[in-house]
Write a protein that holds these residues in place. Structure first.
Motif, PDB file in Angstrom:
ATOM      1  N   PRO C  37      35.388  50.923  35.180  1.00 12.02           N
ATOM      2  CA  PRO C  37      36.543  50.025  35.255  1.00 12.02           C
ATOM      3  C   PRO C  37      37.572  50.281  34.151  1.00 12.02           C
ATOM      4  O   PRO C  37      38.727  49.911  34.293  1.00 12.02           O
ATOM      5  CB  PRO C  37      35.944  48.625  35.089  1.00 12.02           C
ATOM      6  CG  PRO C  37      34.514  48.768  35.371  1.00 12.02           C
ATOM      7  CD  PRO C  37      34.143  50.160  35.006  1.00 12.02           C
ATOM      8  N   LEU C  38      37.136  50.899  33.046  1.00  9.26           N
ATOM      9  CA  LEU C  38      38.090  51.223  31.992  1.00  9.26           C
ATOM     10  C   LEU C  38      38.790  52.539  32.293  1.00  9.26           C
ATOM     11  O   LEU C  38      40.018  52.657  32.189  1.00  9.26           O
ATOM     12  CB  LEU C  38      37.375  51.329  30.639  1.00  9.26           C
ATOM     13  CG  LEU C  38      36.790  50.037  30.059  1.00  9.26           C
ATOM     14  CD1 LEU C  38      36.114  50.318  28.726  1.00  9.26           C
ATOM     15  CD2 LEU C  38      37.881  48.995  29.873  1.00  9.26           C
ATOM     16  N   VAL C  73      49.412  48.113  37.405  1.00 11.30           N
ATOM     17  CA  VAL C  73      48.363  48.305  38.415  1.00 11.30           C
ATOM     18  C   VAL C  73      46.946  48.183  37.836  1.00 11.30           C
ATOM     19  O   VAL C  73      46.099  47.496  38.427  1.00 11.30           O
ATOM     20  CB  VAL C  73      48.567  49.642  39.168  1.00 11.30           C
ATOM     21  CG1 VAL C  73      47.460  49.859  40.182  1.00 11.30           C
ATOM     22  CG2 VAL C  73      49.926  49.640  39.853  1.00 11.30           C
ATOM     23  N   PRO C  74      46.645  48.837  36.693  1.00 13.66           N
ATOM     24  CA  PRO C  74      45.272  48.741  36.186  1.00 13.66           C
ATOM     25  C   PRO C  74      44.802  47.304  35.981  1.00 13.66           C
ATOM     26  O   PRO C  74      43.620  47.016  36.183  1.00 13.66           O
ATOM     27  CB  PRO C  74      45.323  49.479  34.844  1.00 13.66           C
ATOM     28  CG  PRO C  74      46.503  50.356  34.923  1.00 13.66           C
ATOM     29  CD  PRO C  74      47.465  49.727  35.877  1.00 13.66           C
ATOM     30  N   PHE C  75      45.719  46.413  35.612  1.00 12.60           N
ATOM     31  CA  PHE C  75      45.289  45.026  35.365  1.00 12.60           C
ATOM     32  C   PHE C  75      44.677  44.431  36.622  1.00 12.60           C
ATOM     33  O   PHE C  75      43.670  43.746  36.578  1.00 12.60           O
ATOM     34  CB  PHE C  75      46.482  44.183  34.903  1.00 12.60           C
ATOM     35  CG  PHE C  75      46.904  44.495  33.501  1.00 12.60           C
ATOM     36  CD1 PHE C  75      46.299  43.860  32.427  1.00 12.60           C
ATOM     37  CD2 PHE C  75      47.888  45.440  33.252  1.00 12.60           C
ATOM     38  CE1 PHE C  75      46.665  44.161  31.129  1.00 12.60           C
ATOM     39  CE2 PHE C  75      48.263  45.743  31.966  1.00 12.60           C
ATOM     40  CZ  PHE C  75      47.660  45.114  30.898  1.00 12.60           C
ATOM     41  N   GLN C 127      38.921  44.417  29.151  1.00 19.96           N
ATOM     42  CA  GLN C 127      39.609  45.464  29.914  1.00 19.96           C
ATOM     43  C   GLN C 127      41.121  45.381  29.703  1.00 19.96           C
ATOM     44  O   GLN C 127      41.789  46.396  29.472  1.00 19.96           O
ATOM     45  CB  GLN C 127      39.331  45.312  31.416  1.00 19.96           C
ATOM     46  CG  GLN C 127      37.961  45.782  31.849  1.00 19.96           C
ATOM     47  CD  GLN C 127      37.679  45.432  33.316  1.00 19.96           C
ATOM     48  OE1 GLN C 127      38.577  45.051  34.046  1.00 19.96           O
ATOM     49  NE2 GLN C 127      36.440  45.555  33.734  1.00 19.96           N
ATOM     50  N   ALA C 128      41.641  44.137  29.796  1.00 14.40           N
ATOM     51  CA  ALA C 128      43.089  43.964  29.680  1.00 14.40           C
ATOM     52  C   ALA C 128      43.586  44.459  28.323  1.00 14.40           C
ATOM     53  O   ALA C 128      44.614  45.132  28.233  1.00 14.40           O
ATOM     54  CB  ALA C 128      43.448  42.496  29.879  1.00 14.40           C
ATOM     55  N   VAL C 129      42.835  44.131  27.266  1.00 12.78           N
ATOM     56  CA  VAL C 129      43.230  44.575  25.927  1.00 12.78           C
ATOM     57  C   VAL C 129      43.233  46.098  25.876  1.00 12.78           C
ATOM     58  O   VAL C 129      44.125  46.724  25.293  1.00 12.78           O
ATOM     59  CB  VAL C 129      42.286  43.971  24.861  1.00 12.78           C
ATOM     60  CG1 VAL C 129      42.520  44.620  23.500  1.00 12.78           C
ATOM     61  CG2 VAL C 129      42.470  42.463  24.779  1.00 12.78           C
ATOM     62  N   MET C 196      52.134  48.696  44.831  1.00  6.40           N
ATOM     63  CA  MET C 196      51.508  49.419  43.734  1.00  6.40           C
ATOM     64  C   MET C 196      52.328  50.641  43.286  1.00  6.40           C
ATOM     65  O   MET C 196      52.552  50.838  42.098  1.00  6.40           O
ATOM     66  CB  MET C 196      50.120  49.849  44.202  1.00  6.40           C
ATOM     67  CG  MET C 196      49.453  50.870  43.351  1.00  6.40           C
ATOM     68  SD  MET C 196      47.902  51.354  44.174  1.00  6.40           S
ATOM     69  CE  MET C 196      47.546  52.849  43.288  1.00  6.40           C
ATOM     70  N   ASN C 197      52.753  51.455  44.230  1.00  3.06           N
ATOM     71  CA  ASN C 197      53.388  52.716  43.865  1.00  3.06           C
ATOM     72  C   ASN C 197      54.904  52.727  44.043  1.00  3.06           C
ATOM     73  O   ASN C 197      55.554  53.687  43.651  1.00  3.06           O
ATOM     74  CB  ASN C 197      52.795  53.864  44.690  1.00  3.06           C
ATOM     75  CG  ASN C 197      51.462  54.320  44.129  1.00  3.06           C
ATOM     76  OD1 ASN C 197      51.243  54.251  42.921  1.00  3.06           O
ATOM     77  ND2 ASN C 197      50.573  54.750  44.994  1.00  3.06           N
TER      78      ASN C 197
END
Lengths: 256, 328, 266
Positions: C37-38, C73-75, C127-129, C196-197
């Motif tokens: 997930p990271l 997007v990753p968030f 993860q967010a950090v 997303m893109n």
């Protein structure tokens, strides 16, 4: 004849599993179709970016990438099956029953090929249905699909080589990630000329770029480096074939 | 050569694992055609490793092994076409049916196409899976899997059969059925059987000859009767009525023979010429009360004990404890 | 959210804490559920940002850095991973009988639910950090400034709670890790058929634009994206927070009901 028995037996079993257990195979079939939809649909405006020179439009541009990607991943996913067989002990049965063990590896490769061919048919039909333009003639199209077939072999023999060395499904990321990266470090969304910075440097030396440009060229009827791309794909195929068979020797020495 | 037919010949066989002990440490053995050879030993003694080498699944570190007259290293494909193997873990695909397995196995072994189906039906019938043949293996019980495994091993009419602990984990009924089938194969089809087991009874009932393996070495070999006769003398086992009498009993029993290491009772291996009556008299004379007194004929466990200094059960527990430790 | 209020006011908070601790420790001890997930969202972002950088030249593209555009997007993707992890872990608890064992203690069902979800939230914030730090290191400017970053972290709490609750509901409802893994592609569909893109008004294919407009994930991405590239766009924030909170409330309701059924049934 005995070798063909082994090849057909192993391929039959893999395909039978896929047919009678759709939950295993539908996701791997659906992913390429989905990627194609998401990329070709969501990013279609990219054809308006200044310098985007591909004549057939964005759908055709993405189609070739997804075709090669599905070829590679059908191979990789079949490699997962091989790894699971080693982990669960089923590979022992195959090793014990097969007089010629090379037939086991070839049988899996055959299954990977058939799996991909089914995906390729669906993908092609979908692409034509949403209005993909085709510029190349019959010979060009044969060239495109044969090129993808070679990519399919490379994908399987790469993943199979890992599977037989590690003999556990935990090696799945190791089979998948490098393939994923090498595919995406190519001109996936836009032609090479529009890439900048590190990705341009990487894509320029990435052999997949070469295959992808040739594949797109086939579809447009004007392959830029057809001979070179085939020599490259065959060379990679031979290298990964060797890698896989050395893996089989390792598995035999370790007692499966 | 004696093994030219369906026999097995092993000379100075060694198998080492990386960073591990010698699992098989220089064993010699011969199995005659049509013989049932029982390979008896605790977990981790080297039984399975030996089977893996003999069935071409694992190359030996040194030494030679010939199966059906063929070298297991140089002539792997020939060996594999002669043998049928049922390994300890049944190695089945949960998603295939029993019949699918038979079909696959028959194809791999090169059984002619026209014979595959008839043959599959016969075998399913014979192992009692005729009704379950079209079900996926994931729904089979442990016993059903073992029976399917046996059927798979027989698909190409092998001359030599390797069964690695075929009854471990089976209920008594399935175990007896398996024994009957193995005995029948030898009797009616003259199949040579190499069978590993950790059960004394199984080796005793089935095997023509038994090899006892411990820590990678064969410590005794012969017919079960000969091995027991070698130990020769019966043992006496006494359970004291009062626990505090244990030492006293052990004390006077010692004059009748050498003490045996047991947990529940006090036991000695009787010296030649002595009998139960001698013991009973001594018990009386010493004024202790005995809850149970038993004269036992020698068993294969006694053979194991005599050759290794431990009981098979004790060795088993040690092996399990070691495994635990390695895991931790 | 009366259950939450009750949890906060009751001594069972220690139960929640114990379960949360277990959830975190368990995840931390499985690198396979921490690292992907990271890494995976970052890899996807790097690849997309590099490959699609030229699309910022399209007329009307809201920023000239695709990386800044893609960082949102990753968030959301990380939160989707949390759904899977929470669901799979809980399904395993049901499978191994852990839930049964808890059902025999004085533990209340909502303590179990909130305990598990607290674990998910801690990981979600972690993860967010991580994503935020990567973004700052590679030179993304935060248009909304430090207050925007703080709000982003608050949003990370809410989004992981909401998606974690979806995962919990699936686990309690179906009780099988495999079913949940099989739903993974569905989450991907939601992620990919979104803005997303590309900004929604730059999606050329009509059905795709419509689907992206109906897809709540688009608004979640756009809320985060607005903080990064625009500053304070109250409409985007309202839609993003609104959808997330709504999904969370429904999922918590369904999850607690499914859990109650399971704890009485088993």
């Amino acid at each position: 004849m005995r070798l063909w028995n082994v090849i057909s037996g192993v391929a039959w079993r893999t395909l039978k599993n896929a047919l009678t257990n759709p939950q295993i195979v539908i996701p791997t079939m659906a992913f390429p179709l989905f990627f194609f939809t998401a990329f070709a649909g969501g990013l279609s405006q990219i054809r308006h970016v200044p310098g985007f020179g591909f004549p057939l439009g964005y759908t055709a541009f993405q189609f070739v990438f997804v075709l090669l990607q599905s070829a590679a991943f059908s191979g990789v996913f079949t490699g997962f099956g091989l790894a699971r067989d080693f982990e669960g002990g089923f590979a022992k049965r195959l090793l014990l029953a097969a007089p010629h063990r090379s037939g086991i590896v070839i049988g899996y490769a055959l299954a990977a090929l058939i799996r991909w061919m089914v995906v390729a048919v669906f993908l092609t039909v979908l692409a034509l249905a949403v209005g993909m333009q085709v510029g190349g003639g019959a010979v060009d199209l044969v060239g495109l699909y044969v090129l993808a077939l070679l990519v399919n072999f490379c994908g399987f023999f790469w993943a199979g080589g890992i599977a037989m060395r590690f003999r556990t499904i935990q090696a799945a990321p190791l089979m998948q990630m490098p393939v994923f990266l090498i595919l995406f470090f190519a001109p996936v969304y836009v032609p090479l000329e529009l890439l900048e910075g590190w990705i341009e440097a990487v894509a320029t030396v990435n052999p997949v770029t070469y295959l992808l440009e040739t594949g797109r060229g086939f579809l447009a009827g004007d392959p830029p480096h057809a001979l070179g791309a085939f020599l490259l794909a065959i060379g990679l195929g031979v290298a990964f074939w060797t890698w896989a068979f050395l893996g089989l020797r390792k598995a035999e020495a370790a007692g499966a | 050569m004696s093994a030219a037919g369906n026999g097995i010949e092993v000379e100075q066989l060694v198998r080492e694992y990386k960073k591990g002990p010698r699992a098989v440490n220089g064993i010699d053995l011969q199995v005659a055609p049509g013989e049932i050879y029982g390979f008896l030993g605790p977990n981790g003694a080297g039984k399975s490793t030996t089977v893996h080498v003999l069935t071409t699944l694992l190359p030996p570190t040194s030494g030679t092994a010939r199966v059906g007259g063929h070298d297991v290293v140089k002539e792997g494909p020939k060996v594999r076409s002669l043998i049928g193997v049922a390994l300890q873990e049944a190695a089945l695909d949960p998603l295939l049916t029993g019949r699918d397995h038979l079909r696959l196995q028959a194809t791999l072994q090169g059984v002619p196409k026209e014979r595959r189906k008839v043959h599959a039906d016969e075998l399913l019938e014979r192992v009692g899976l005729a009704d379950a043949g079209d079900r996926k293996v994931q729904g089979y019980s442990g016993g059903m899997k073992r029976r399917l495994d046996l059927a798979l091993a027989l698909v190409h009419l092998p001359r030599i059969l390797f069964l690695d602990e075929p009854t471990t984990g089976l209920d008594p009924q399935s175990r007896t059925a398996m024994w009957e089938e193995v005995a029948r194969l030898r009797r009616e089809e003259s199949v040579t059987v190499f069978l590993t087991t950790q059960y004394l009874e199984e080796a005793d009932v089935l095997a023509d000859r038994v090899g006892i393996i411990d820590e990678g070495k064969i410590v005794a070999e012969g017919t079960p009767a000969a091995l027991k006769a070698e130990i020769g003398r019966p043992s006496v086992h006494a359970i004291p009525e009062h626990e505090e009498d244990r030492e006293k009993i052990a004390g006077f029993l010692a004059q009748f023979g050498e003490p045996l290491a047991t947990t529940r009772d006090v036991a000695v291996r009787l010296r030649a010429g002595l009998g139960l009556t001698d013991i009973v008299r001594a018990v009386d004379a010493n004024g202790v009360r005995i809850a149970d007194l038993e004269l036992r004929a020698p068993t294969l466990d006694d053979v194991f004990l005599a050759k290794t200094g431990r009981t098979l059960e004790g060795a088993q527990e040690e092996a399990e404890a070691e495994q635990e430790e390695r895991r931790a | 959210m009366t259950a939450l209020a009750a949890a906060l006011a009751s001594p069972s908070l220690s139960q929640v804490g114990a379960i949360a601790r277990r959830a975190i420790v368990r995840t931390a001890r499985q690198p396979a559920s921490v690292i992907p997930p990271l890494v995976f969202p970052m890899a996807l972002m790097a690849v997309n940002a590099a490959g699609l950088d030229s699309s910022t030249e399209l007329p009307g593209f809201p920023t000239d850095s695709f990386l800044a555009f893609a960082l949102a997007v990753p968030f959301i993707q990380g939160a989707l991973f949390s759904t899977m992890n929470a669901g799979t872990d809980l399904a395993r608890d049901i499978d191994t009988g852990f839930v049964n064992r808890l059902a025999l203690t004085a533990m209340r069902d909502w303590s179990l639910l909130f305990g598990q979800l607290s674990g998910v939230v801690v990981l979600g914030v972690f993860q967010a950090v991580f994503y935020l730090s990567v973004g700052l290191v590679v030179g993304v400017d935060f248009a909304a400034g430090p207050a925007g970053i703080a709000l982003l972290l608050v949003y990370a709490v809410i989004v992981s709670l909401s998606f974690g609750a979806v995962g919990a509901w699936l686990a309690y409802r179906f009780g099988s890790g495999e079913t949940i893994q099989a739903l993974f592609p569905v989450l991907f569909v939601f992620l990919f058929i979104s803005s997303m893109n590309a900004p929604r008004d730059l999606i050329g294919v009509e059905w795709f634009r419509t689907a992206a407009t109906l897809n709540p994930v688009s608004y979640m991405i756009e809320a985060v994206r607005s903080l990064i590239i625009e500053g304070w766009n109250w409409q985007a924030l309202g839609l993003g927070f609104g959808f997330t909170i709504a999904i969370g409330i429904v999922a918590l309701f369904l999850a607690s009901r499914a859990l109650r059924t399971r704890m009485t049934r088993t």
